[in-house]
Enzyme design. Structure first.
Site, PDB file in Angstrom:
ATOM      1  N   GLY A   1      -6.167  16.831 -36.709  1.00 25.39           N
ATOM      2  CA  GLY A   1      -5.744  15.830 -35.729  1.00 25.39           C
ATOM      3  C   GLY A   1      -6.158  14.412 -36.084  1.00 25.39           C
TER       4      GLY A   1
ATOM      5  N   TYR B   1      -7.611   8.796 -24.096  1.00 25.13           N
ATOM      6  CA  TYR B   1      -6.206   8.872 -23.723  1.00 25.13           C
ATOM      7  C   TYR B   1      -6.066   8.438 -22.272  1.00 25.13           C
ATOM      8  CZ  TYR B   1      -1.495  10.480 -22.902  1.00 25.13           C
ATOM      9  OH  TYR B   1      -0.166  10.510 -22.581  1.00 25.13           O
TER      10      TYR B   1
ATOM     11  N   TYR C   1      -5.095  14.576 -16.219  1.00 24.12           N
ATOM     12  CA  TYR C   1      -5.827  13.926 -17.316  1.00 24.12           C
ATOM     13  C   TYR C   1      -6.738  12.798 -16.804  1.00 24.12           C
ATOM     14  CZ  TYR C   1      -7.203  13.029 -22.016  1.00 24.12           C
ATOM     15  OH  TYR C   1      -7.982  12.921 -23.130  1.00 24.12           O
TER      16      TYR C   1
HETATM   17  P1  NAD Z   1      -8.451  18.388 -32.762  1.00 23.57           P
HETATM   18  O1  NAD Z   1      -8.623  19.669 -32.033  1.00 23.57           O
HETATM   19  O2  NAD Z   1      -7.312  18.269 -33.717  1.00 23.57           O
HETATM   20  O3  NAD Z   1      -9.793  18.031 -33.604  1.00 23.57           O
HETATM   21  C1  NAD Z   1     -11.083  18.301 -33.145  1.00 23.57           C
HETATM   22  C2  NAD Z   1     -12.107  18.155 -34.259  1.00 23.57           C
HETATM   23  O4  NAD Z   1     -13.411  18.373 -33.713  1.00 23.57           O
HETATM   24  C3  NAD Z   1     -11.955  19.163 -35.411  1.00 23.57           C
HETATM   25  O5  NAD Z   1     -12.275  18.527 -36.627  1.00 23.57           O
HETATM   26  C4  NAD Z   1     -13.025  20.220 -35.088  1.00 23.57           C
HETATM   27  O6  NAD Z   1     -13.515  20.939 -36.221  1.00 23.57           O
HETATM   28  C5  NAD Z   1     -14.105  19.324 -34.529  1.00 23.57           C
HETATM   29  N1  NAD Z   1     -15.086  20.015 -33.685  1.00 23.57           N
HETATM   30  C6  NAD Z   1     -14.882  20.646 -32.500  1.00 23.57           C
HETATM   31  N2  NAD Z   1     -16.069  21.121 -32.026  1.00 23.57           N
HETATM   32  C7  NAD Z   1     -17.023  20.768 -32.931  1.00 23.57           C
HETATM   33  C8  NAD Z   1     -18.433  20.937 -33.006  1.00 23.57           C
HETATM   34  N3  NAD Z   1     -19.119  21.543 -32.048  1.00 23.57           N
HETATM   35  N4  NAD Z   1     -19.069  20.460 -34.103  1.00 23.57           N
HETATM   36  C9  NAD Z   1     -18.388  19.825 -35.107  1.00 23.57           C
HETATM   37  N5  NAD Z   1     -17.068  19.600 -35.062  1.00 23.57           N
HETATM   38  C10 NAD Z   1     -16.401  20.071 -33.994  1.00 23.57           C
HETATM   39  O7  NAD Z   1      -8.405  17.249 -31.650  1.00 23.57           O
HETATM   40  P2  NAD Z   1      -7.704  15.822 -31.518  1.00 23.57           P
HETATM   41  O8  NAD Z   1      -6.541  15.958 -30.620  1.00 23.57           O
HETATM   42  O9  NAD Z   1      -7.562  15.157 -32.837  1.00 23.57           O
HETATM   43  O10 NAD Z   1      -8.818  15.061 -30.661  1.00 23.57           O
HETATM   44  C11 NAD Z   1      -9.778  14.196 -31.210  1.00 23.57           C
HETATM   45  C12 NAD Z   1     -10.111  13.125 -30.186  1.00 23.57           C
HETATM   46  O11 NAD Z   1      -8.927  12.354 -29.925  1.00 23.57           O
HETATM   47  C13 NAD Z   1     -10.563  13.697 -28.830  1.00 23.57           C
HETATM   48  O12 NAD Z   1     -11.577  12.872 -28.300  1.00 23.57           O
HETATM   49  C14 NAD Z   1      -9.308  13.581 -27.977  1.00 23.57           C
HETATM   50  O13 NAD Z   1      -9.587  13.504 -26.594  1.00 23.57           O
HETATM   51  C15 NAD Z   1      -8.734  12.271 -28.518  1.00 23.57           C
HETATM   52  N6  NAD Z   1      -7.290  12.059 -28.231  1.00 23.57           N
HETATM   53  C16 NAD Z   1      -6.356  13.033 -28.478  1.00 23.57           C
HETATM   54  C17 NAD Z   1      -5.016  12.795 -28.153  1.00 23.57           C
HETATM   55  C18 NAD Z   1      -3.948  13.839 -28.379  1.00 23.57           C
HETATM   56  O14 NAD Z   1      -2.853  13.719 -27.819  1.00 23.57           O
HETATM   57  N7  NAD Z   1      -4.189  14.828 -29.201  1.00 23.57           N
HETATM   58  C19 NAD Z   1      -4.631  11.547 -27.631  1.00 23.57           C
HETATM   59  C20 NAD Z   1      -5.598  10.558 -27.446  1.00 23.57           C
HETATM   60  C21 NAD Z   1      -6.928  10.822 -27.742  1.00 23.57           C
END
Ligand code: NAD
Length: 397
Positions: free
Chosen positions: A52, A226, A236
């Protein structure tokens, strides 16, 4: 092993090593097609670096700015009998591509919330990265957190903070529009969600790095949030996860104070809604994303994680003007939130049903992107051929 997708609800339990590598390469190629970053970071720590937004936040500094990267994640290695997780194969491919270009790339697979991981990261920065880092990206999305001091386990929930809330949602398994009712969280559940997804651990990381003297002058740190449109607010922004994101903003203010002695800067960047492993678990959001994708693609405004993060680095973090909103946040969700996009999505939302879903939403696009997260459906990958599920991340023994 021949690897094919095995989907259970909103996750895929298999991942394709070569497909994940092709997905990473696509993102690297995109970054290379853009101008190099002037004054970009050189030594970067990414917490949550394997999928992500975090993976994109590792690829951009490496390939646009020639940065050394230390990536931390929690992923499952593959074995001869079982495939590992997508983030494992992504990280294997990233390290190979980065080291092939002479860039330092090392990874840690473990619990980012623990003291041990923080200590190991500090050791690597001190001993192998020249002693200082100039960017820390905090991109964790986790369902639970073990408090490193008390051992208490906190679980995050996706609930409202008011009463029950009913709206349309997408059953991604069946490709059908359904109604879902989301219940209200208890005060304890709200508190636990803040413990997991709020800013406490981001602050603990920055304190540990600062105490160890490994933050460079002018260091930047960014965490992701977000907001989205009103139709998703009950689940959300006004829901449990939104309370955690408000806490992240409080931490950001504290970190700005703390980093001022280093002329450092802390940011919360509000990013676009995208298909990731984390977002596919949130009710209502996948239906919103499917309609949003259709609208943004038609207007030539669609972006994935890599396009979002490239723009974040080039136009905001390293442009000399981060263009903050009235609450001090970076808004890289600006195209998603444009009035013309949001009014069109809101109109479609009113009428979306099983009958018209395939015309007014981009479910195909949603599904394709979901499968791509696990390395399926990439051009040039032979899915009939044997692939090695035991592919390892080079820097992890
Ligand atoms: P994702 O699930 O793709 O990635 C999560 C990452 O966190 C992975 O690398 C995973 O290995 C790591 N991780 C999880 N638990 C862990 C732990 N205990 N120790 C070490 N690493 C750990 O998620 P994403 O959607 O890329 O989200 C990342 C951030 O972006 C979050 O804060 C999310 O709220 C924010 N975000 C996401 C979106 C969306 O639409 N996906 C939009 C805006 C903001």
């Amino acid at each position: 092993m021949i690897v094919s997708p095995k989907i259970r609800g909103f996750i895929c339990t298999t991942a394709h090593p070569d497909g994940c590598a092709a997905h990473v390469q696509e993102q690297i190629d995109y970054v290379k097609s853009k101008p190099k970053l002037e004054n970009g970071p050189k030594n970067v720590l990414v917490i949550g670096a394997s999928t992500g937004y975090g993976l994109a936040s590792r690829i951009v500094p490496a390939f646009a700015s020639g940065a050394n990267t230390l990536g931390l994640f929690f992923e499952k290695p593959g074995s001869e009998k079982r495939t590992g997780s997508a983030g494992w194969y992504n990280s294997a491919a990233f390290e190979k591509a980065a080291t092939a270009e002479g860039l330092f790339a090392k990874s840690l697979n473990g619990d980012a919330f623990s003291h041990e991981m923080k200590a190991q990261a500090v050791d690597i920065i001190k001993n192998e990265m020249g002693g200082k880092i100039d960017l820390v990206v905090y991109s964790l999305a986790s369902p639970r957190r073990t408090d490193p001091d008390t051992g208490e386990v906190y679980k995050s929930v996706l609930k409202t903070t008011g009463g029950d809330y009913t709206n349309k949602t997408l059953n991604t398994d069946k490709g059908e529009v359904e109604e879902v009712t989301i219940g209200a969280a208890t005060p304890e559940e709200i508190e636990h969600t803040i413990k997991v997804m709020g800013g406490e651990d981001w602050e603990l990381w920055m304190n540990a790095l600062s105490d160890a003297g490994v933050l460079a002058d002018g260091v930047k740190t960014v965490a992701y949030s977000y907001i989205g449109p009103e139709l998703t607010w009950p689940i959300y922004t006004d829901g449990t996860i939104g309370q955690a994101k408000k806490d992240l903003e409080k931490s950001c203010a504290k970190l700005n104070e703390k980093l001022s002695s280093l002329s450092g800067e802390a940011y919360v960047s509000v990013n676009k809604a995208l298909v990731t492993q984390a977002s596919s678990a949130i009710p209502v959001v996948p239906l919103y994303i499917s309609i949003l994708y259709k609208e943004m693609k038609e207007k030539g405004l669609h972006e994935g994680c890599i396009e979002q993060i490239e723009r974040l680095f080039a136009d905001r973090l390293y442009s000399g003007d981060a263009k903050l909103d009235e609450a001090g946040r970076i808004r890289i969700d600006d195209w998603e939130m444009r009035d013309d996009i949001q009014s069109a999505v809101a109109e479609k939302w009113k009428t979306v049903s099983n009958e018209n879903f395939s015309e007014i939403a981009d479910f195909q696009g949603y599904q394709d992107e979901f499968l791509k997260l696990f390395g399926f459906g990439l051009e040039g990958v032979n899915y009939e051929a044997d692939t090695d599920p035991a592919t390892g991340v080079p820097s992890i023994a």
